[in-house]
Scaffold this active site. Sequence first.
Site, PDB file in Angstrom:
ATOM      1  N   GLU A  94       0.822  -1.208   0.000  1.00  0.00           N
ATOM      2  CA  GLU A  94       0.000   0.000   0.000  1.00  0.00           C
ATOM      3  C   GLU A  94       0.857   1.259   0.000  1.00  0.00           C
ATOM      4  O   GLU A  94       1.909   1.305   0.640  1.00  0.00           O
ATOM      5  CB  GLU A  94      -0.852   0.038   1.274  1.00  0.00           C
ATOM      6  CG  GLU A  94      -1.825  -1.108   1.370  1.00  0.00           C
ATOM      7  CD  GLU A  94      -2.681  -1.028   2.622  1.00  0.00           C
ATOM      8  OE1 GLU A  94      -3.363  -2.001   2.912  1.00  0.00           O
ATOM      9  OE2 GLU A  94      -2.662   0.017   3.312  1.00  0.00           O
ATOM     10  N   CYS A 107       3.150   8.335   1.601  1.00  0.00           N
ATOM     11  CA  CYS A 107       3.467   7.370   2.652  1.00  0.00           C
ATOM     12  C   CYS A 107       3.803   6.050   1.971  1.00  0.00           C
ATOM     13  O   CYS A 107       2.952   5.461   1.303  1.00  0.00           O
ATOM     14  CB  CYS A 107       2.245   7.238   3.566  1.00  0.00           C
ATOM     15  SG  CYS A 107       2.425   5.983   4.831  1.00  0.00           S
ATOM     16  N   CYS A 114       4.874  -7.412   8.159  1.00  0.00           N
ATOM     17  CA  CYS A 114       5.775  -6.891   9.187  1.00  0.00           C
ATOM     18  C   CYS A 114       5.869  -7.934  10.295  1.00  0.00           C
ATOM     19  O   CYS A 114       4.921  -8.677  10.537  1.00  0.00           O
ATOM     20  CB  CYS A 114       5.193  -5.594   9.748  1.00  0.00           C
ATOM     21  SG  CYS A 114       6.232  -4.793  10.996  1.00  0.00           S
ATOM     22  N   CYS A 118       3.012  -5.156  16.535  1.00  0.00           N
ATOM     23  CA  CYS A 118       2.260  -4.142  17.300  1.00  0.00           C
ATOM     24  C   CYS A 118       0.780  -4.518  17.276  1.00  0.00           C
ATOM     25  O   CYS A 118       0.223  -4.808  16.222  1.00  0.00           O
ATOM     26  CB  CYS A 118       2.479  -2.748  16.703  1.00  0.00           C
ATOM     27  SG  CYS A 118       4.192  -2.231  16.757  1.00  0.00           S
ATOM     28  N   CYS A 121      -1.973  -2.749  14.936  1.00  0.00           N
ATOM     29  CA  CYS A 121      -1.607  -2.481  13.542  1.00  0.00           C
ATOM     30  C   CYS A 121      -2.022  -3.631  12.618  1.00  0.00           C
ATOM     31  O   CYS A 121      -1.766  -4.794  12.919  1.00  0.00           O
ATOM     32  CB  CYS A 121      -0.099  -2.248  13.460  1.00  0.00           C
ATOM     33  SG  CYS A 121       0.477  -1.954  11.782  1.00  0.00           S
ATOM     34  N   CYS A 333      -2.705   1.572   8.007  1.00  0.00           N
ATOM     35  CA  CYS A 333      -1.730   0.744   7.289  1.00  0.00           C
ATOM     36  C   CYS A 333      -2.183  -0.705   7.209  1.00  0.00           C
ATOM     37  O   CYS A 333      -2.519  -1.303   8.218  1.00  0.00           O
ATOM     38  CB  CYS A 333      -0.386   0.730   8.003  1.00  0.00           C
ATOM     39  SG  CYS A 333       0.080   2.281   8.664  1.00  0.00           S
TER      40      CYS A 333
HETATM   41  N1  SAH Z   1       6.995   0.211  11.523  1.00  0.00           N
HETATM   42  C1  SAH Z   1       7.102   1.622  11.579  1.00  0.00           C
HETATM   43  C2  SAH Z   1       6.329   2.373  10.507  1.00  0.00           C
HETATM   44  C3  SAH Z   1       4.969   1.884  10.103  1.00  0.00           C
HETATM   45  S1  SAH Z   1       3.503   2.398  10.872  1.00  0.00           S
HETATM   46  C4  SAH Z   1       6.712   2.127  12.942  1.00  0.00           C
HETATM   47  O1  SAH Z   1       6.320   1.326  13.779  1.00  0.00           O
HETATM   48  O2  SAH Z   1       6.858   3.303  13.221  1.00  0.00           O
HETATM   49  C5  SAH Z   1       3.383   4.117  10.945  1.00  0.00           C
HETATM   50  C6  SAH Z   1       2.733   4.592  12.236  1.00  0.00           C
HETATM   51  O3  SAH Z   1       1.353   4.218  12.303  1.00  0.00           O
HETATM   52  C7  SAH Z   1       3.387   4.013  13.474  1.00  0.00           C
HETATM   53  O4  SAH Z   1       3.484   5.001  14.452  1.00  0.00           O
HETATM   54  C8  SAH Z   1       2.389   2.958  13.886  1.00  0.00           C
HETATM   55  O5  SAH Z   1       2.539   2.617  15.238  1.00  0.00           O
HETATM   56  C9  SAH Z   1       1.094   3.648  13.559  1.00  0.00           C
HETATM   57  N2  SAH Z   1      -0.074   2.757  13.428  1.00  0.00           N
HETATM   58  C10 SAH Z   1      -0.150   1.502  12.970  1.00  0.00           C
HETATM   59  N3  SAH Z   1      -1.395   1.043  13.002  1.00  0.00           N
HETATM   60  C11 SAH Z   1      -2.152   2.049  13.479  1.00  0.00           C
HETATM   61  C12 SAH Z   1      -3.530   2.194  13.753  1.00  0.00           C
HETATM   62  N4  SAH Z   1      -4.390   1.213  13.524  1.00  0.00           N
HETATM   63  N5  SAH Z   1      -3.939   3.380  14.240  1.00  0.00           N
HETATM   64  C13 SAH Z   1      -3.086   4.401  14.464  1.00  0.00           C
HETATM   65  N6  SAH Z   1      -1.767   4.319  14.238  1.00  0.00           N
HETATM   66  C14 SAH Z   1      -1.312   3.159  13.746  1.00  0.00           C
END
Ligand code: SAH
Length: 346
Positions: A94, A107, A114, A118, A121, A333
């Site tokens: 994406e 972006c 990944c 987290c 995510c 994402c």
């Molecule tokens: N792996 C990297 C970059 C990818 S995500 C990182 O962890 O920073 C980009 C941002 O979106 C990160 O801060 C991540 O924690 C956040 N993110 C992911 N899923 C999300 C969600 N459902 N709602 C809000 N933020 C989210």
Amino acid sequence: MNNGKTDIKSLTLAQLEVAVTKVGEPKFRAGQIYGWLHQKGAQSFSEMQNLPLALRRLLDEGFYINALTVLRKQVSADGTVKYLFRLLDGNTVETVLMRHHHGNSLCVSSQVGCRMGCRFCASTIGGLIRNLAPSEILDQIYFSGRESGLRIDSLVLMGMGEPLDNYDNVMTFLDILSSPEGLNMSHRHVSLSTCGLVDRIDELAAKKLQLTLSISLHASDDKTRSDIMPINNRYNIDTLLSACRRYLKATGRRISFEYSLIDGVNDTDGHAARLAALLRGLNCHVNLIPVNPVQERPYGKSKRVAAFCEKLTNLGINATIRRELGSDISAACGQLRRQTEGGIPQ
Ligand code: SAH
């Protein structure tokens, strides 16, 4: 590799010069090829009119030119465009194009899936499939720019994947991105977001690049952070913030912290006060993001976003609420990929 051929768009100019001289061609040919690939968007060697025919044939035998296909495209009411790109091997990634008053930002994804896990995510639910090659990260810029007809002014490495978990390819990508013979985009227009791989943050600091480091913090105590971000079990908040201080010292670049507010998890005034105490004296900015709910996960949007921001600000921390763009097109994402995975795009 593709039928044993080399991915030519992933080579830096220096690497391409080596490859070109190896086949007995003068070095300047590398600059010509590089310009075709990174400035003119050539998709075949036959387009490279200023190269001798014999060289074009030779290139065709040993190299391939990466390309992406738009599998799905969603346009939000606010102008945000989300692409689901198909890679040459059938995997999908994406890319989101956002329109701000100060310009357009893109972006981009750095991995297919990944492995950071987290909890909130969507990108990590199916685990890591593979790293993206430098060409596949660059092509997200080239193809979305061409498809939309818009100029891409800045980049955020905040799509699918953990950029520092694909360190070498991301560094090569940054090298090609900023080369004057390529897109010539300054690293000052790039933000790299990480969940906090401390050893890699130190490696990056040593390079003294002028990019903005964004740290996904999302909690102000280790218990809460470990619950939602498994990486915290490896590098806790103290260890991470020490690395941030080293990064700041080495590069002089202000750090950006991302904090996604999740209802009842990390959004009380107590959490805000603790966050303010952690960040006091650190040259930084906090980006507050209402969590984007993911179907498979129990986390809901915080109702305290404005209050949390006010509390931080009152405590002297530089904080803003990120404008939600494209919320009507599942812009969190990994959501579009998950909806489309294995199925025929609607
Ligand atoms: N792996 C990297 C970059 C990818 S995500 C990182 O962890 O920073 C980009 C941002 O979106 C990160 O801060 C991540 O924690 C956040 N993110 C992911 N899923 C999300 C969600 N459902 N709602 C809000 N933020 C989210």
